[in-house]
Design a protein around this motif. Structure first.
Motif, PDB file in Angstrom:
ATOM      1  N   LYS A 287      10.780  -4.433   3.535  1.00 26.67           N
ATOM      2  CA  LYS A 287       9.493  -3.824   3.182  1.00 26.67           C
ATOM      3  C   LYS A 287       8.302  -4.593   3.753  1.00 26.67           C
ATOM      4  O   LYS A 287       7.156  -4.144   3.604  1.00 26.67           O
ATOM      5  N   ILE A 288       8.543  -5.738   4.401  1.00 25.43           N
ATOM      6  CA  ILE A 288       7.442  -6.486   5.007  1.00 25.43           C
ATOM      7  C   ILE A 288       6.728  -5.642   6.063  1.00 25.43           C
ATOM      8  O   ILE A 288       5.562  -5.868   6.379  1.00 25.43           O
ATOM      9  N   TYR A 289       7.416  -4.639   6.607  1.00 28.90           N
ATOM     10  CA  TYR A 289       6.776  -3.730   7.569  1.00 28.90           C
ATOM     11  C   TYR A 289       5.556  -3.033   6.969  1.00 28.90           C
ATOM     12  O   TYR A 289       4.699  -2.536   7.706  1.00 28.90           O
ATOM     13  N   LEU A 290       5.470  -2.987   5.637  1.00 28.35           N
ATOM     14  CA  LEU A 290       4.341  -2.320   4.978  1.00 28.35           C
ATOM     15  C   LEU A 290       3.161  -3.263   4.748  1.00 28.35           C
ATOM     16  O   LEU A 290       2.160  -2.857   4.148  1.00 28.35           O
ATOM     17  N   ASP A 291       3.272  -4.479   5.218  1.00 26.11           N
ATOM     18  CA  ASP A 291       2.186  -5.452   5.068  1.00 26.11           C
ATOM     19  C   ASP A 291       1.137  -5.196   6.150  1.00 26.11           C
ATOM     20  O   ASP A 291       1.251  -5.666   7.284  1.00 26.11           O
ATOM     21  N   LEU A 329       0.413  -3.155  -0.848  1.00 29.17           N
ATOM     22  CA  LEU A 329      -0.470  -3.495   0.268  1.00 29.17           C
ATOM     23  C   LEU A 329      -0.792  -2.308   1.166  1.00 29.17           C
ATOM     24  O   LEU A 329      -1.551  -2.459   2.127  1.00 29.17           O
ATOM     25  N   ILE A 330      -0.236  -1.130   0.886  1.00 25.40           N
ATOM     26  CA  ILE A 330      -0.433  -0.018   1.827  1.00 25.40           C
ATOM     27  C   ILE A 330      -1.883   0.432   1.888  1.00 25.40           C
ATOM     28  O   ILE A 330      -2.313   1.010   2.889  1.00 25.40           O
ATOM     29  N   ASN A 331      -2.668   0.161   0.832  1.00 30.01           N
ATOM     30  CA  ASN A 331      -4.074   0.560   0.883  1.00 30.01           C
ATOM     31  C   ASN A 331      -4.846  -0.222   1.933  1.00 30.01           C
ATOM     32  O   ASN A 331      -5.933   0.177   2.359  1.00 30.01           O
ATOM     33  N   ARG A 332      -4.281  -1.320   2.427  1.00 26.42           N
ATOM     34  CA  ARG A 332      -4.933  -2.089   3.483  1.00 26.42           C
ATOM     35  C   ARG A 332      -4.858  -1.372   4.821  1.00 26.42           C
ATOM     36  O   ARG A 332      -5.556  -1.737   5.768  1.00 26.42           O
ATOM     37  N   PHE A 333      -4.026  -0.326   4.917  1.00 26.76           N
ATOM     38  CA  PHE A 333      -3.956   0.455   6.152  1.00 26.76           C
ATOM     39  C   PHE A 333      -5.183   1.350   6.347  1.00 26.76           C
ATOM     40  O   PHE A 333      -5.272   2.046   7.370  1.00 26.76           O
ATOM     41  N   SER A 335      -8.303  -0.075   5.903  1.00 26.83           N
ATOM     42  CA  SER A 335      -9.410  -1.025   6.028  1.00 26.83           C
ATOM     43  C   SER A 335     -10.184  -0.736   7.305  1.00 26.83           C
ATOM     44  O   SER A 335      -9.780   0.088   8.135  1.00 26.83           O
ATOM     45  N   SER A 336     -11.274  -1.434   7.512  1.00 27.16           N
ATOM     46  CA  SER A 336     -12.130  -1.197   8.681  1.00 27.16           C
ATOM     47  C   SER A 336     -11.386  -1.458   9.992  1.00 27.16           C
ATOM     48  O   SER A 336     -11.687  -0.826  11.011  1.00 27.16           O
ATOM     49  N   PHE A 337     -10.418  -2.379   9.972  1.00 22.58           N
ATOM     50  CA  PHE A 337      -9.644  -2.655  11.190  1.00 22.58           C
ATOM     51  C   PHE A 337      -8.994  -1.386  11.717  1.00 22.58           C
ATOM     52  O   PHE A 337      -9.008  -1.121  12.927  1.00 22.58           O
ATOM     53  N   TRP A 338      -8.421  -0.571  10.839  1.00 23.33           N
ATOM     54  CA  TRP A 338      -7.705   0.638  11.240  1.00 23.33           C
ATOM     55  C   TRP A 338      -8.669   1.801  11.474  1.00 23.33           C
ATOM     56  O   TRP A 338      -8.510   2.558  12.437  1.00 23.33           O
ATOM     57  N   ILE A 339      -9.656   1.920  10.620  1.00 23.73           N
ATOM     58  CA  ILE A 339     -10.606   3.028  10.745  1.00 23.73           C
ATOM     59  C   ILE A 339     -11.416   2.893  12.032  1.00 23.73           C
ATOM     60  O   ILE A 339     -11.652   3.884  12.735  1.00 23.73           O
ATOM     61  N   ASP A 340     -11.842   1.677  12.365  1.00 25.22           N
ATOM     62  CA  ASP A 340     -12.638   1.476  13.581  1.00 25.22           C
ATOM     63  C   ASP A 340     -11.869   1.877  14.828  1.00 25.22           C
ATOM     64  O   ASP A 340     -12.463   2.306  15.830  1.00 25.22           O
ATOM     65  N   ARG A 341     -10.559   1.716  14.793  1.00 19.46           N
ATOM     66  CA  ARG A 341      -9.715   2.093  15.936  1.00 19.46           C
ATOM     67  C   ARG A 341      -9.262   3.546  15.864  1.00 19.46           C
ATOM     68  O   ARG A 341      -8.534   4.013  16.731  1.00 19.46           O
ATOM     69  N   LYS A 342      -9.658   4.237  14.806  1.00 29.59           N
ATOM     70  CA  LYS A 342      -9.265   5.637  14.579  1.00 29.59           C
ATOM     71  C   LYS A 342      -7.738   5.781  14.537  1.00 29.59           C
ATOM     72  O   LYS A 342      -7.178   6.747  15.045  1.00 29.59           O
ATOM     73  N   TRP A 343      -7.089   4.804  13.921  1.00 30.17           N
ATOM     74  CA  TRP A 343      -5.655   4.860  13.660  1.00 30.17           C
ATOM     75  C   TRP A 343      -5.479   5.328  12.226  1.00 30.17           C
ATOM     76  O   TRP A 343      -5.795   4.611  11.271  1.00 30.17           O
ATOM     77  N   ILE A 344      -4.974   6.545  12.065  1.00 29.64           N
ATOM     78  CA  ILE A 344      -4.995   7.235  10.775  1.00 29.64           C
ATOM     79  C   ILE A 344      -3.681   7.040  10.030  1.00 29.64           C
ATOM     80  O   ILE A 344      -2.599   7.300  10.555  1.00 29.64           O
TER      81      ILE A 344
END
Length: 581
Positions: A287-291, A329-333, A335-344
């Motif tokens: 499940k570390i893949y979900l970090d 930790l999935i809510n960290r997906f 964060s601004s790091f992902w949104i700024d890159r438009k990775w949904i």
């Protein structure tokens, strides 16, 4: 004033300049014949054009017209075909064999040798290892061969000798598939470890471990694209070290089975720092893949050129399913790091799998028809749409999972829904009960958009007392303003929407037939009026067989029935929009 927005249509009144009409095929330019031949089998081109006239005969004989041929069990290798091959060996750029028998028939008549001077691509389907090794001996003589695709049958246990011969060819593209076969050995003698292949695109469709893959990569230092769709855990402790880093590798697509994140991360750190695209599909209990924070650190510090990230991790929903600290930790997906890159980030339930997915926004399955009305001039370009209208997280439910027997399992994953703000719900599940739907809705308190196929909502009168209480409580606090229904068969479903979702601003209806379009829109507008919905709203009806002049007829129907005032109708492709403020 009424406004009508139309797509370009040849039957509408337009002014056209007169152009010279081409009345016969002979008047087409040589360039057009070259373009046509690119879509046809070379022998079909030969038969169709060789006997029409002198000009086309000369075009086939004296020009450098490239030919692609396909040899199948239906291909008749008669005297005409043999003459065609003999006369056109130097024009053939591609040969596709659909089976070993078709290859055998062809090679009984011809040897693929240096006379095929322009041959660039060969596709071999269902070929034995023995036959392939014989053919590879001849392929070394082809001066321009750059692409080879093979699908092996009756494969020997060790395919290292095949790779070794492939590395001697001057290929740019190589694809190998070994269907329905257990783990293979890939032994390449150390004596040729200093030999580097010219391959730039490598697609591997057979099982291999990271150790075996690394051994192959020892010989492919020029790789730019690597696709490996069945990497499994290794049963040995041998670790290969790549002598030359893959500095040209920009695209990596892999499917991992029972591989830990530590092992995959180590592979990326050693070999893949130049990646621009990473596409990874994961089947693992790790499940570390979900970090999300660990992914962010890996990408931001070590794969800094990455512009496209596609991620898919599968959890099995069964009696053993447990929420872990990594799920938190999935809510960290988002964060601004992902949104700024438009990775949904998106959650999917497909039968018994809970899938965590990340894709670039251009490739998400969100149907943006309900957002297109925000700016009509945006032409559905999501870059022009406000972030307020783009859903933070989507939940897709498909398959046959949500039946009454699955209720204990759906309650197990309900807590995950509370860990992340899901705003878009898409359900395509024919067997879902309204009780199960209510269970999901009750857990998704931040929904603003839902799309339902074969909606069970009109069954709500058959609920038990507890479900009625839960659903009525949900209706009082829900934030849903956009609803799309698909495959609606009962008017009760439409009645229920407008009666209970009073905040609705967008209503979509999919798969309406042209013969029903006017009556359906009439019923929708009547229902809205009956429920005293006066705020600005948009209706979108999808109708893929509608006539070109339907907009005018809808205007006439709405005005004659006095159903709306100050409204606009426009059409975008197969969607009809009715909008008012």
């Amino acid at each position: 004033m009424k406004q009508i927005k139309r797509q370009g249509n040849f039957r509408q009144s337009q002014t056209f300049k007169k152009k010279k009409t081409i009345s016969c095929i002979e008047n087409l330019s040589n360039e057009i014949f070259y373009e046509i031949s690119d879509y046809l089998d070379g022998y079909d081109v030969y038969k169709a054009f060789s006997n029409l006239n002198i000009r086309l005969e000369n075009l086939l004989i004296s020009s450098s017209l490239p030919m692609k041929i396909e040899i199948s069990s239906k291909t008749k290798l008669d005297s005409h075909y043999k003459q065609f091959i003999r006369s056109n060996k130097h024009y053939i750029i591609s040969i596709d064999f659909d089976s070993q028998s078709s290859l055998n028939d062809f090679m009984n008549l011809f040897i693929i040798d240096t006379l095929f001077v322009r041959l660039e691509s060969i596709i071999l389907n269902s070929i034995s290892t023995y036959k392939l090794l014989i053919l590879l001996f001849y392929l070394k003589s082809l001066p321009n061969l750059s692409s080879l695709s093979i699908c092996l049958k009756n494969c020997s246990y060790d395919i290292g000798h095949i790779y070794q011969m492939i590395f001697h060819l001057s290929l740019k593209y190589f694809r190998i598939a070994v269907p329905r076969h257990p783990l293979l050995s890939i032994t390449i003698p150390i004596a040729v470890q200093d030999q580097y292949s010219s391959i730039e695109y490598l697609l591997i469709y057979h099982r291999c471990t990271f150790n075996q893959l690394t051994n192959i990569l020892l010989h492919t230092s020029r790789l730019s694209h690597l696709h490996c769709f069945n990497i499994i855990e290794s049963d040995d402790n041998i670790k290969f070290k790549l002598i030359n880093k893959l500095n040209n590798l920009t695209h990596l697509a892999v499917t991992l089975r029972n591989i830990t994140f530590d092992e995959f991360e180590n592979f990326l750190l050693k070999h893949c720092s130049q990646l621009e695209l990473l596409n990874v599909k994961i089947y693992s209990t790790d499940k570390i893949y979900l970090d999300a924070d660990r992914w962010e650190q890996l990408i931001s510090q070590n794969i800094t050129s990455l512009t496209k990230f596609i991620f898919r991790y599968s959890d099995i929903i069964d009696d053993d399913f447990q929420i872990t600290s990594c799920h938190l930790l999935i809510n960290r997906f988002i964060s601004s790091f992902w949104i700024d890159r438009k990775w949904i980030f998106k959650l999917l339930i497909e039968d018994d799998e809970l899938i965590y997915s990340i894709r670039p926004y251009q490739e998400t399955s969100i149907d943006i028809q309900e957002y297109s009305y925000v700016k009509q001039d945006s032409k559905n370009n999501i870059d022009n749409l406000s972030n307020h209208y783009f859903p933070a997280v989507e939940l897709d439910v498909t398959g046959n999972f949500l039946t009454e027997n699955d209720e204990p399992l759906i309650k197990k994953i309900n807590s995950i829904f509370n860990m992340i703000e899901i705003t878009y719900l898409n359900i395509e599940c024919d067997q879902i009960t309204v009780s199960m739907l209510i269970t999901i809705l009750d857990a998704l308190r931040n929904l603003n958009s839902i799309r339902l196929s074969n909606s069970p909502l009109c069954q709500q009168m058959d609920l038990n007392v507890l479900d009625k209480i839960i659903f009525n409580a949900f209706l009082k606090i829900n934030k849903i303003t956009k609803i799309t229904l698909r495959n609606v068969t009962e008017s009760d479903q439409i009645d229920f929407i407008f009666k209970h979702f009073s905040r609705i601003e967008f209503f979509g209806l999919e798969l309406v037939r042209d013969r029903d379009l006017k009556s359906v829109i009439k019923y929708l507008l009547w229902n809205i009026k009956r429920n005293n919905i006066y705020h600005p709203m948009t209706i979108c009806v999808f109708c893929d067989d509608a006539n070109y002049n339907k907009v005018e007829k809808l205007y006439q129907m709405i005005n004659s029935k006095n159903l709306l005032n100050n409204y606009t109708i426009y059409r975008q492709h197969d969607r009809f929009y009715i909008q008012w403020k």
